[in-house]
Design a protein around this motif. Sequence first.
Motif, PDB file in Angstrom:
ATOM      1  N   ASP A 182       0.897  -1.303  -0.126  1.00  0.00           N
ATOM      2  CA  ASP A 182       0.029   0.092   0.073  1.00  0.00           C
ATOM      3  C   ASP A 182       0.878   1.238   0.123  1.00  0.00           C
ATOM      4  O   ASP A 182       0.513   2.205  -0.685  1.00  0.00           O
ATOM      5  CB  ASP A 182      -1.124   0.079   1.248  1.00  0.00           C
ATOM      6  CG  ASP A 182      -0.163  -0.339   2.559  1.00  0.00           C
ATOM      7  OD1 ASP A 182       0.881  -0.850   2.464  1.00  0.00           O
ATOM      8  OD2 ASP A 182      -0.939  -0.150   3.521  1.00  0.00           O
ATOM      9  N   ALA A 183       1.782   1.106   0.739  1.00  0.00           N
ATOM     10  CA  ALA A 183       2.750   2.417   0.808  1.00  0.00           C
ATOM     11  C   ALA A 183       3.296   2.483  -0.436  1.00  0.00           C
ATOM     12  O   ALA A 183       3.702   3.756  -0.898  1.00  0.00           O
ATOM     13  CB  ALA A 183       3.967   2.212   1.810  1.00  0.00           C
ATOM     14  N   ARG A 220       1.065   3.722  -2.702  1.00  0.00           N
ATOM     15  CA  ARG A 220       0.654   5.314  -2.820  1.00  0.00           C
ATOM     16  C   ARG A 220       1.889   6.307  -3.277  1.00  0.00           C
ATOM     17  O   ARG A 220       1.419   7.426  -3.631  1.00  0.00           O
ATOM     18  CB  ARG A 220       0.565   5.524  -1.240  1.00  0.00           C
ATOM     19  CG  ARG A 220      -0.203   6.592  -0.693  1.00  0.00           C
ATOM     20  CD  ARG A 220      -0.393   6.761   0.812  1.00  0.00           C
ATOM     21  NE  ARG A 220      -1.406   5.668   1.081  1.00  0.00           N
ATOM     22  CZ  ARG A 220      -1.016   4.824   2.197  1.00  0.00           C
ATOM     23  NH1 ARG A 220       0.157   4.816   2.888  1.00  0.00           N
ATOM     24  NH2 ARG A 220      -1.907   3.729   2.575  1.00  0.00           N
ATOM     25  N   ALA A 231      -4.858   6.438  -8.255  1.00  0.00           N
ATOM     26  CA  ALA A 231      -4.462   7.007  -7.183  1.00  0.00           C
ATOM     27  C   ALA A 231      -5.231   7.862  -6.333  1.00  0.00           C
ATOM     28  O   ALA A 231      -5.403   7.721  -5.152  1.00  0.00           O
ATOM     29  CB  ALA A 231      -3.106   7.630  -7.289  1.00  0.00           C
ATOM     30  N   ASP A 232      -6.097   8.494  -7.204  1.00  0.00           N
ATOM     31  CA  ASP A 232      -7.030   9.518  -6.531  1.00  0.00           C
ATOM     32  C   ASP A 232      -8.192   8.631  -5.538  1.00  0.00           C
ATOM     33  O   ASP A 232      -8.710   9.142  -4.777  1.00  0.00           O
ATOM     34  CB  ASP A 232      -7.721  10.402  -7.202  1.00  0.00           C
ATOM     35  CG  ASP A 232      -6.849  11.365  -7.716  1.00  0.00           C
ATOM     36  OD1 ASP A 232      -5.737  11.518  -7.338  1.00  0.00           O
ATOM     37  OD2 ASP A 232      -7.228  12.146  -8.809  1.00  0.00           O
ATOM     38  N   ARG A 270      -8.399   4.108  -1.584  1.00  0.00           N
ATOM     39  CA  ARG A 270      -8.475   4.377  -0.020  1.00  0.00           C
ATOM     40  C   ARG A 270      -7.375   3.449   0.559  1.00  0.00           C
ATOM     41  O   ARG A 270      -6.624   3.806   1.369  1.00  0.00           O
ATOM     42  CB  ARG A 270      -9.801   4.359   0.439  1.00  0.00           C
ATOM     43  CG  ARG A 270      -9.788   4.659   1.752  1.00  0.00           C
ATOM     44  CD  ARG A 270     -11.162   4.277   2.523  1.00  0.00           C
ATOM     45  NE  ARG A 270     -12.001   5.442   2.072  1.00  0.00           N
ATOM     46  CZ  ARG A 270     -13.390   5.467   2.497  1.00  0.00           C
ATOM     47  NH1 ARG A 270     -13.915   4.495   3.223  1.00  0.00           N
ATOM     48  NH2 ARG A 270     -14.019   6.372   2.194  1.00  0.00           N
ATOM     49  N   ALA A 297      -5.058   0.674  -0.158  1.00  0.00           N
ATOM     50  CA  ALA A 297      -4.230  -0.317  -1.400  1.00  0.00           C
ATOM     51  C   ALA A 297      -3.882  -1.581  -1.042  1.00  0.00           C
ATOM     52  O   ALA A 297      -4.285  -2.001   0.203  1.00  0.00           O
ATOM     53  CB  ALA A 297      -2.933   0.289  -1.727  1.00  0.00           C
ATOM     54  N   ARG A 355      -3.554  -4.499   1.114  1.00  0.00           N
ATOM     55  CA  ARG A 355      -2.857  -4.583   2.264  1.00  0.00           C
ATOM     56  C   ARG A 355      -3.164  -5.896   2.812  1.00  0.00           C
ATOM     57  O   ARG A 355      -4.483  -6.352   2.776  1.00  0.00           O
ATOM     58  CB  ARG A 355      -3.303  -3.465   3.172  1.00  0.00           C
ATOM     59  CG  ARG A 355      -2.715  -3.229   4.462  1.00  0.00           C
ATOM     60  CD  ARG A 355      -3.381  -4.158   5.518  1.00  0.00           C
ATOM     61  NE  ARG A 355      -4.533  -3.799   5.873  1.00  0.00           N
ATOM     62  CZ  ARG A 355      -5.417  -4.658   6.466  1.00  0.00           C
ATOM     63  NH1 ARG A 355      -5.293  -5.954   6.635  1.00  0.00           N
ATOM     64  NH2 ARG A 355      -6.668  -4.225   6.974  1.00  0.00           N
TER      65      ARG A 355
END
Lengths: 333, 859
Positions: free
Chosen positions: B381-382, B385, B396-397, B400, B402, B404
């Motif tokens: 997720d990071a 992001r 990307a917008d 909420r 990713a 995980r």
Amino acid sequence: MHRPRALPPLLAGLLLAACGVDAPKQYRVPDVRILAIRDHVDPTSLADADQDQQVTIEALVANPRGRAPITIEWYGCLPWIPSQGAPQPACLDGQRLAAPDTLPSAPGVFALGGGAVAPGASATSLVTLDLSTIGPSVSAAFDDLIAGATWLPQRDASLPPYDPTLRCRLYAEVPVVAIARAEGVTEVAVKRVRLSPTLRVRGTALEGIYVPNANPAIGSVNRDPTAPGGCAAAPPLAAPLPAGEITLCATATAASPETFNQCQVDGSLLGVQETLEFQWYVSGGTIDRASFDGNVVGDDVRLTPPAGPFTVWAILRDGRGGADWRAVDLPAP
Amino acid sequence: MIGFVAALLSASLLQVGSPSAASPPPGEPPPQEGAPAGVLTRSPSLQQFIPAPFPPEAEAAGASGSVLLSIVIGEDGAVTAVKVLDPGPHPSFAPAAEAAVRQFRFLPAEIDGKPAPVEIEYRYDFVLKRAAPAAPAELPVLLSGRVIERGTRTPIAGAAIEAGGVTAETDAAGRFALRGLAPGEVTVRVVSPEHEPLTMQETIAADRVVEVEYRLTRRHYDPYEAVVRGERPRREVSVKALATEEVRTLPGTQGDVIKVVQNLPGVARSPFGVGLLVVRGSDPADSAVFFDGVPIPLVFHFGGITSVVSSDVIEGLDFYPGNFGARLGRATGGAVEIRSREPRDRFHGLAQVDVYDGRAQVEGPLGGGRLVLSVRRSWVDAVLRAALPKVAPDAADDLRIAPRYYDYQARYSRPLGRGTLSLMAFGADDKLEFVRTDDTPGRPSFFLGTLFHRGAARWRAAFGDVQSDLVVYGGRDSFDVLQGTAFGVLSEVWSLGVRETARWRLSDALTLEGGIDSALRRLEYSLYSARPGGSGGSVDALIGEKATGTWLAPGAWIEAEWQPRPDLRLVGGLRADYDSRLETARGWLDPRATLFWDPRPGTTLSAAAGLFGKAPEPGELTALFGNPALVPPRAAHYAIGLRQALPWGSSVEATGFYKSLWRLVTSVDRDAAGLDAPLLSSAGRGEAIGAELLLRKDLARGLFGWLSYTWSRALRRDDPSQPSWPRWHLFDLDQTHNLTLVVSYRLPGEWIVGTRVRAVSGNPYTPFIGHFNDTDTTRYQCVASPDVLSRRVGPFFQADARVDKRWVFARWMFSMYVDVQNATQHENAEFRVPSYDCTQQVSIPGLPVFPSLGLRAEW
């Protein structure tokens, strides 16, 4: 419960978008294409028809290369009554639509007419559907709809099972096919004309639950909106265009979004406003924000115009079968 | 100068269980070829050392040096075979060393907890020393201390200490004391069988004791350096065993033992980004995975990045591509049994990070037992992001959460009664969510959540000739998918299960096994969906289903292993299962049999046949999205096999199989069957035929690997409502050819290099024969050919490479690896997506060249 196998296509879509795979874009119209079909009950803007009414059906035909001649053939199919075990209408049968020459001879198919399309980058083809000619079929479909949506103390086996959610879907559909032919090009498009038994349910418990649909209307097609007026205050999309990238935007008339009833799982009704959606096509240029297959929807999109003249089409849909459109021919910027 | 035998020895476990691979001396019976795989649970340790006399001719020549031997240790601890690998610098050393080693006695190795023969590499050192008078016991201790292992800090027992002609041996705590040393500078030499010798200079004073701590470097730091193919009699025609330490450094697997299964014969390649276990043409849901006997609902985290069980808690696994024994049930494809390892009896820990996730693990003694606890969490997720705004800003917008995931495993073991009690807990949680600003609250554009937790108690004990393995477990599964207001599934399954396996050895020729395998389950679910049949895109009616149900799924089995002749063995079993949730055909019987014949040592022929069944998945039995009247899918497996032991710890295994499938759950075409028809039926059929070849080199002399090839053809026949019926078509993950080469080599200095090369047929797809513009949906509709899955995407080729390096410090170790997937940057088409008008099929490429780095610290 296991993971849905639909996940790979979702990921594939993301990958396609992320990787920028070069594929034909839906928004770009290089040749003959039927972009949209709408219908209305003469002389109103209602998209949903009732028994024995006259319905005008209209196709938006793009012809950026100026091919001539282009002919359109129109066919219709009898309404589908799936609860009675009828097969899917030929007008919705993919195998027949992939080989459109086989359609006219298919069971339940009737010709609506057709003819040549006027020259120009953008044209329309009109045809009339007289529902009285298929009155018995429409009547049978309405009987089936009403029976399925009405609770009866003693339901016999010939009736469809009672389903309260059908109250919100009190319409039958007449599938209509338009086949455009030009030299070396055949394009097929399908439209489902909704028929709702408004008169039949008047005075019954079903009255007013299904809200017949009216076509939305485009208010304006403009460019380069700025705050605070937004698109409505923006200049119209017309020559001359400024150099470089422009933002296309469009507005719908205030009366366009209707409220309809959505039947919930527990049978209750929820009033829902239509979600109006603009779809964009261009005969040249590049739109920056497209889905993975190149479909462009949104109230405003950015366009890098081509070097030469081009056409922009804005199509407004209400999600319930209603549509409106505008075509704007533009010179080179 | 007189000869002094330093009796220095070193042993490294060379290769276990394939004693046939070692050439026995003439006159000795060849070691028995063992078929099955098992895992080394205890290394052999030297109990009785016999010193070799220093050969006078070598003494006269002033020679010193080492002899390298390969020795086979029997299950009674005696040395049964010796082979000289390196005779050393003087010809007299090898006969002297061989004669001495033949008299050694070992504490035998154990495979799966039972004594078993193994082959090890052994170095016998001859050191020429000046003779010194024996030190009287009453002389003072001037040098004492402790010998421990570098990195792990484990005390080393039985290490030999020699200084100034005085010798001593470490005790169980690694301590030693040297008496009678002469003051002054002295050279201290420390040797241990499994460690590199250590030489130190010390200054001995006459009036005080010098206290030292010596840290020896282990020759190999993998606790399990070999895989056993030996003593546990195999009961299946084809079973593939993997030991964690054997495969954790294979390229392309991120050290994930379970992912390695995807490189074995009979397993189709899973497309990139999709974690599937496709075994011999069976749907992934038709194969079962057990962790210490407890069934787990999913194997891989989101996208197939990694499996849901950390390899650091796994001892090994057995993979059965088909024809598995009666003790495993409710699967018509293959089965995987994952075995957790026992926690160690000293405090240890590790921390590891790589591009996908980070993990931490601690273990050690606790309350009379031993505990291991491992936790892992992704940081995909990071990464996304940070990366998505650059490559896909729209996505990307909306993102909420990713992808995980996290997982955990805990095991606590302690003696109880006549056996060992293990308490276990493990689970995994995956989530992904897209939310747009105009989404209805609580109805995100897309949400996917999968979760499971398990708690289990396992007690293994022996009662005379009967061995018992009892597992009681409970758990919760959750599966949630939301797709805006148009679709949603929220489900929870609670399980309470018991598995008991009792093994009774009636005689040398007959062994009985039997047990129960039962579960009580409770399902709660709610589904909603747009009512099918509408047009235009707006949702005007929702349909839904909400239900709670409890059902019982008892099962029992019995299996007999009969060996009427030494070269002939028959395993026959019967399994009975029942599922009270089904409306009809609630019970089914699965008879299974396997015959083994050893025409000569090292060669085994086998044949097997059996029936297999499972209940439909809970989601398939719902009224809205499935069909409550579904019946259990069934399969018949047939297999023949040949296994041949080869020299150098190698073996070749060839298997042919045929599988017939019926009552498969398949989709109904509602356009033909009517909108009110159930979405699923039990009318599907299938079959698969294939041949598998596995050439394997067990870990020995640092080299390990295999060559796997599978030819197969898997077919399906759909529900009669489908246009394709009654024609047969390819299974959607059918892969005609599947070739995998895996090689790993351990170099001196704790380096490991490896490669994996795969060449696989492309997956089938259905071509389109036309299109039309559906103006109500704004989309073109592709018209699929009636020749379903009649074409293939291009063949797949990928070469991966990996390098591992480990640094061993005094109190801890540090490892680093670089794993480069698709090192040759070959572009593979993973999926085909139609262009908007279906006139083109766009290939979605798979993984580009993808280097990843991993760091690991252990203490």
